[in-house]
Motif scaffolding. Sequence first.
Motif, short mmCIF file in Angstrom:
data_model
loop_
_atom_site.label_atom_id
_atom_site.label_comp_id
_atom_site.label_asym_id
_atom_site.label_seq_id
_atom_site.Cartn_x
_atom_site.Cartn_y
_atom_site.Cartn_z
N LYS A 50 116.90 70.99 43.04
CA LYS A 50 117.44 69.67 43.37
C LYS A 50 116.95 69.29 44.47
CE LYS A 50 121.63 70.00 40.61
NZ LYS A 50 121.12 70.69 39.57
N PHE A 51 115.98 69.94 45.03
CA PHE A 51 115.47 69.82 46.56
C PHE A 51 114.87 68.50 46.71
CE2 PHE A 51 111.99 69.67 49.86
CZ PHE A 51 112.66 70.09 50.84
N LEU A 52 115.19 67.67 47.80
CA LEU A 52 114.66 66.31 48.14
C LEU A 52 114.49 66.48 49.59
CD1 LEU A 52 114.50 63.48 46.96
CD2 LEU A 52 116.40 62.97 47.98
N PRO A 53 112.90 66.33 49.92
CA PRO A 53 112.64 66.34 51.34
C PRO A 53 113.21 65.27 52.03
CG PRO A 53 110.89 66.10 49.80
CD PRO A 53 111.90 65.65 49.04
N ARG A 54 113.79 65.71 53.26
CA ARG A 54 114.37 64.85 54.17
C ARG A 54 113.47 63.82 54.65
NH1 ARG A 54 118.71 67.80 57.95
NH2 ARG A 54 117.90 65.87 59.22
N PRO A 55 113.69 62.56 55.04
CA PRO A 55 112.65 61.51 55.37
C PRO A 55 112.50 61.63 56.87
CG PRO A 55 115.04 60.50 55.08
CD PRO A 55 114.86 61.82 54.39
N ASP A 56 113.39 62.31 57.67
CA ASP A 56 113.10 62.43 59.23
C ASP A 56 112.10 63.63 59.45
OD1 ASP A 56 115.16 64.44 58.16
OD2 ASP A 56 116.13 64.10 60.10
N ARG A 57 111.80 64.51 58.46
CA ARG A 57 110.79 65.59 58.77
C ARG A 57 109.32 65.72 58.11
NH1 ARG A 57 114.73 70.51 58.84
NH2 ARG A 57 116.41 69.85 59.96
N THR A 58 108.52 66.23 58.63
CA THR A 58 107.27 66.46 58.14
C THR A 58 106.77 67.85 57.43
OG1 THR A 58 106.21 67.06 60.12
CG2 THR A 58 106.08 64.72 59.47
N TYR A 59 106.15 67.78 56.64
CA TYR A 59 106.04 69.03 55.73
C TYR A 59 104.65 69.19 55.64
CZ TYR A 59 110.69 68.01 54.55
OH TYR A 59 112.13 67.90 54.82
N PRO A 60 104.02 70.13 56.43
CA PRO A 60 102.41 70.37 56.37
C PRO A 60 101.98 70.93 55.21
CG PRO A 60 103.54 71.20 58.40
CD PRO A 60 104.55 70.77 57.56
#
Length: 66
Positions: A50-60
């Motif tokens: 159910k993972f949903l990326p946080r909008p305040d983080r970047t994921y290289p």
Amino acid sequence: MERSLTCSDCAHYYQHYIRTHRHFVEIHDGHCVAAPRARNRTPDTPACDKFLPRPDRTYPGRACAH
């Protein structure tokens, strides 16, 4: 090397804090609201389906749907 995603990277994860004197300090605990019922999690728990990326983080190395 790509780092693995954890609960602390997820928008469904809510970090818990304690108040010490006049400051709030993160503790090694939180909860997930992705399921019908809140579940206790730690920040380093591996991300679930159910993972949903946080909008305040970047994921290289990962594309985020914004």
